[in-house]
Structures are given as C-alpha cells and as structure tokens.
Design a protein around this motif. Structure first.
Motif: not given
Length: 502
Positions: A275, A467-468, A470-472, A474-475, A500
């Motif tokens: 992140s 954005a990165a 948020a994706r991390n 979720e993972r 987000r």
C-alpha cells in the motif's frame, strides 16, 4: 458501551461498564506523553551528564539512542502481545517497567549503567505507544471521531517531545540532571492507577502467533545500523568492525525479505507495504523523526557548548518549537478530519525543509530573534506532519491488525529518532572542528529530511496511491494468510474500503 457489540470491533473482556471515551483518550495521551517527554528531556541534561559521568559525544549518543533503539526493536512485538494478551494488561506492565527504569536511571553511577537502565525504560515504553493506538481505535469507532482522537494523540506526542527540553532545563538548573528521570516516576504511578480504573480491557479476536526469527532479524538490523553510524567516526568507516556491522545489517534485511513472507503469521506482514500510503507514512515517520531527533541533539550542543547558555536558558530557547508543534498539531488534526491527509503532510514537509534551511548558516553570534523564528518554523513542520502520519498508518487495514500497524508506524518513528541522533552526532564528532562548523552540514541533512517528507507526502496521498491502497486492502481481507481465516471482518469505519472513501 462495550466495543464487543460494535461491528468489526475487537473482543473485550471484563464486566461491562460505561466507557468514558474522552477520559480514556486523556489517559492514553498522559501515558505516551511521558515517553515523548523522555525522548527529548534528556537532551538538555547531556552536557551535565557528560561532565558528571565523564563521557564523550559517543557516550551521549548512546544515552539517547539506547532508549529509542530498544523501543524501535520491540514496538511491533509489544503491539502483537497487546492484541494477544490484552491491551490494558500490557499497557499497565509497560507503565510499571518505564517507571522502574526511570528510577534506576536517576541512580546510575556511570554512563554504562545509565545506558543499560535507559534500555529498561525503553522496554516499558515500547508497550505504551502502539497499545495506546489500539485502545483509541477500539474505543473510537466512528471514522471522523477516530481521526480527531488520533490527531489529538499525535499532537500530544509531538508537543511533549518539543516541550521536554523546557522541563529539562528547569529540572537540571534547579535540581540535578538525575531529576529528569525521577520526574517520570509519579506520573507513571498515576497513569497506572487511572488505567486500572477507567480503561476497558480489549484484545484481538484472534491473537497473533509469536515470530522469533522476525523479531531477531529486526533487532540485528536496527542495532547494526545505529551502532555502525555512532561508532564509525571514532573507529573509522573502513574499520573491519564497522564494515562488518553494515554487512550484518544488509544480511538481516535480506533475511527479513526472505523469511517473513514464508511465516504463517509474520511479525511484519510485508503485504502491508504494498500500500503506497502505508509505505509512505512509515518512511515519512522515519525522516520526520530523524529530523526532530537530530534537531534536538544539535540544538543542545549548539546552545550550551557554542552559545554557553545555561540548561534553563537553552530549554527556554526551544519553546517556539513546542508552541509551533502544539498549534500546528491541532490545525493538522482539523485539516485531517475535513480535507484528508495530503494538505497537512505537504505543508508539514515544506515547513520542515524551510526550518532546516534557515538553521544551516548558524554562527556563534546569530541573533536570538532569527533563531527563535527558525525554531518555530521547524516546530510547525513537525506538528503538521505528525497526525496525518499516524492516521495513514492504520487506514485501509483490517481492524485486528491495527495494533501491529500502529506499532510499525511507532517503530519507524523511534528508528528515525535513533538514526537522526546517530547521523548528526557522527557529523559533529567526525570533523574534529567542533559542533559549530560541522553543524552546517548536519543542519543541511535535516533540511533534506524535510524535503523527502514533502515529496512522499504528495506521492503517497495521490489518487494512484489511494487506488492501490484500496486494492491491497481488499486482498488482505479476501485472501488472508492460511492461519488467519477466522479474523473478524472489517468494520465500515476501519476497514480497507475506507481508502476508497478518502
């Protein structure tokens, strides 16, 4: 109300009782505030310690760095222990060890014992900052209220670090250098009693397993870097022992990168660092704290050894730093709640850079007005930067990881202080020309720290970075470690989806 009934909250223990959130926040601030004071109060006493215990600049560096280094090495472990065994319990243990270490520091017969007792102090101190963060997060469940609470907490830490020299000057001039340690004892005892009465017990829904290899590698890495930096000027940078320490540090870092991803529950989950905001916040913590630690160390030598001010006069001269931090921290907390992390981080880095630049040309006859203005600018930078760094460190992570995440941020801060004192002290000690001439280069290094904080503050809060994150996040929830499947789901106010919204 009990936090166990809130979505995504960690487990609580003990009989249910009303939780006075502001009082809990005040207790956490009091407890970590005393550790913040101790980081800087000792700086004013260094010349007196040097004369009384007959030690060199290297001994003075170790007196400061033994405290911050041990804390940096143990903060992550302490945060994990608190999540596992109970935050209130570990918090009280930390206060007890810190108070005992403070008492023994005041009785130290030589610099060797003083350094050892500073280490004991730090063992207790390592159980305070990350645990206080976990307690605050478990009590303040609303996102905006939590941001304000963390802002207040961060401002107390920053303000007490800067206010320490003032109190230290009063104590050293009025009593003795040993009193800068003894003052912690009654405060610590009072904090223990208040914690016992008002702070609710809580722990993670599932405790993390211990990671001895990771903890050992962290200790080797941090200790090797600091020891090499402090001893390099005296031993020579080409000395086999110094070269060996740097090699050992590189091997420890390599070991962390290899070993930790293979652990089912690592001490440091390297996935956090995917992140950009989390990585940026920790790096900013290092450079900001390096600047502040180096600033306090250099200012002590400059004001007392070059300007020949008394400890009290030197402490009073640093008041603008404390005032600047106090004002800027409150402003930063409000900006954090209303505008997000970016504005206070960028402004803080800009003021840190400007403050360092203003201090580069100091001479033995620099006007007091100029000096006070430069100190105030530097304090504004440190105050603006602190709260958003603390907030960003726990944003977007599962709630059961806040203890570890908060500990990582605190560990980065302590390591930054250690490296700042080590580097600036080595510059001063290595030239042989006195703290005034060599201080120009040291102040320039601190200005560079501010510039790094400014750039990282802008990058780590960009749209791409969020954005990165948020994706991390979720993972981390969707694909947790194999042994971590039964972690509680994140709450809407603390989970990774928060990135987000921001």
């Amino acid at each position: 109300m009990s936090t166990a009934n809130l979505p995504g909250a960690t487990a609580t223990t003990g009989a249910p009782r009303p939780v006075h959130r502001r009082l809990v926040l005040a207790i956490c601030c009091l407890s970590v505030g005393v550790t913040g004071i101790d980081l800087s109060i000792v700086n004013v006493a260094l010349p007196s310690i040097s004369k009384d215990l007959h030690t060199s600049v290297g001994g003075l560096q170790w007196t400061v760095d033994a405290y911050s280094l041990v804390m940096a090495c143990l903060l992550v472990l302490s945060g994990s222990m608190a999540d596992r065994f109970g935050r209130k319990r570990v918090f009280q243990l930390g206060l007890s060890l810190f108070s005992l270490g403070s008492l023994l520091c005041g009785l130290a017969p030589c610099v060797g014992w003083l350094i050892a007792f500073r280490g004991l102090q730090a063992v207790g101190g390592s159980m305070l900052n990350p645990v206080a963060m976990s307690i605050i997060v478990s009590v303040f469940t609303d996102r905006r209220e939590r941001a304000r609470a963390i802002g207040v907490w961060g401002s107390v830490i920053g303000t007490t670090v800067a206010a320490g020299p003032v109190l230290g000057g009063l104590l050293v001039s009025g009593i003795d250098w040993r009193s800068v340690f003894w003052v912690n004892v009654p405060i610590g005892i009072g904090a223990i009693l208040l914690t016992r009465r008002f702070v609710p017990e809580s722990r993670a829904a599932r405790g993390r397993a211990f990671d001895p290899p990771g903890q050992a590698l962290i200790i080797v890495l941090f200790a090797s870097v600091i020891a090499a930096t402090i001893e390099g000027p005296r031993q020579g940078w080409a000395n086999p022992w110094i070269v060996g320490l740097f090699v050992l540090a590189a091997l420890a870092l390599t070991g962390l990168l290899i070993v930790e991803p293979r652990r089912s529950e690592p001490l440091i989950d390297l996935r956090f660092f995917r992140s950009p905001p989390f990585s940026g916040a920790n790096t900013i913590s290092v450079v900001m704290s390096a600047g502040l630690g180096g600033f306090l160390f250099l200012s002590t030598l400059y004001l007392q050894d070059v300007r020949h001010f008394s400890p009290l006069h030197a402490g009073l001269m640093i008041i603008p730093v404390a005032v600047g931090q106090a004002v800027a921290s409150q402003l930063s907390g409000r900006l954090l709640a209303s505008r997000g992390d970016r504005l206070p981080l960028v402004l803080g880095g800009a003021f840190l850079t400007l403050g360092g630049v203003l201090l580069v040309p100091l001479t033995a006859h620099t006007g007091s007005g100029y000096l006070l203005a430069a100190y105030a600018v530097f304090g504004l930078g440190a105050g603006l930067t602190g709260p958003p760094v603390n907030h960003t460190a726990v944003t977007g992570l599962p709630p059961d990881q806040v203890g570890v995440a908060g500990a990582l941020a605190a560990s980065a801060r302590q390591f930054g202080i250690s490296i700042g004192v080590a580097v600036t002290g080595s510059i001063v000690a290595g030239t042989g020309t006195g703290s005034l001439d060599s201080g120009h280069a040291a102040w320039a290094v601190l200005a560079g720290c501010g510039l790094v904080a400014l750039v990282l503050g802008a990058v780590s809060t960009s749209g791409w970075a969020k954005a990165a994150a948020a994706r991390n996040g979720e993972r981390l929830v969707i694909a947790p470690a194999p042994e971590s499947q039964d972690h509680l789901p994140p709450s809407p106010s603390a989970g990774p989806m928060e990135a987000r919204k921001e």
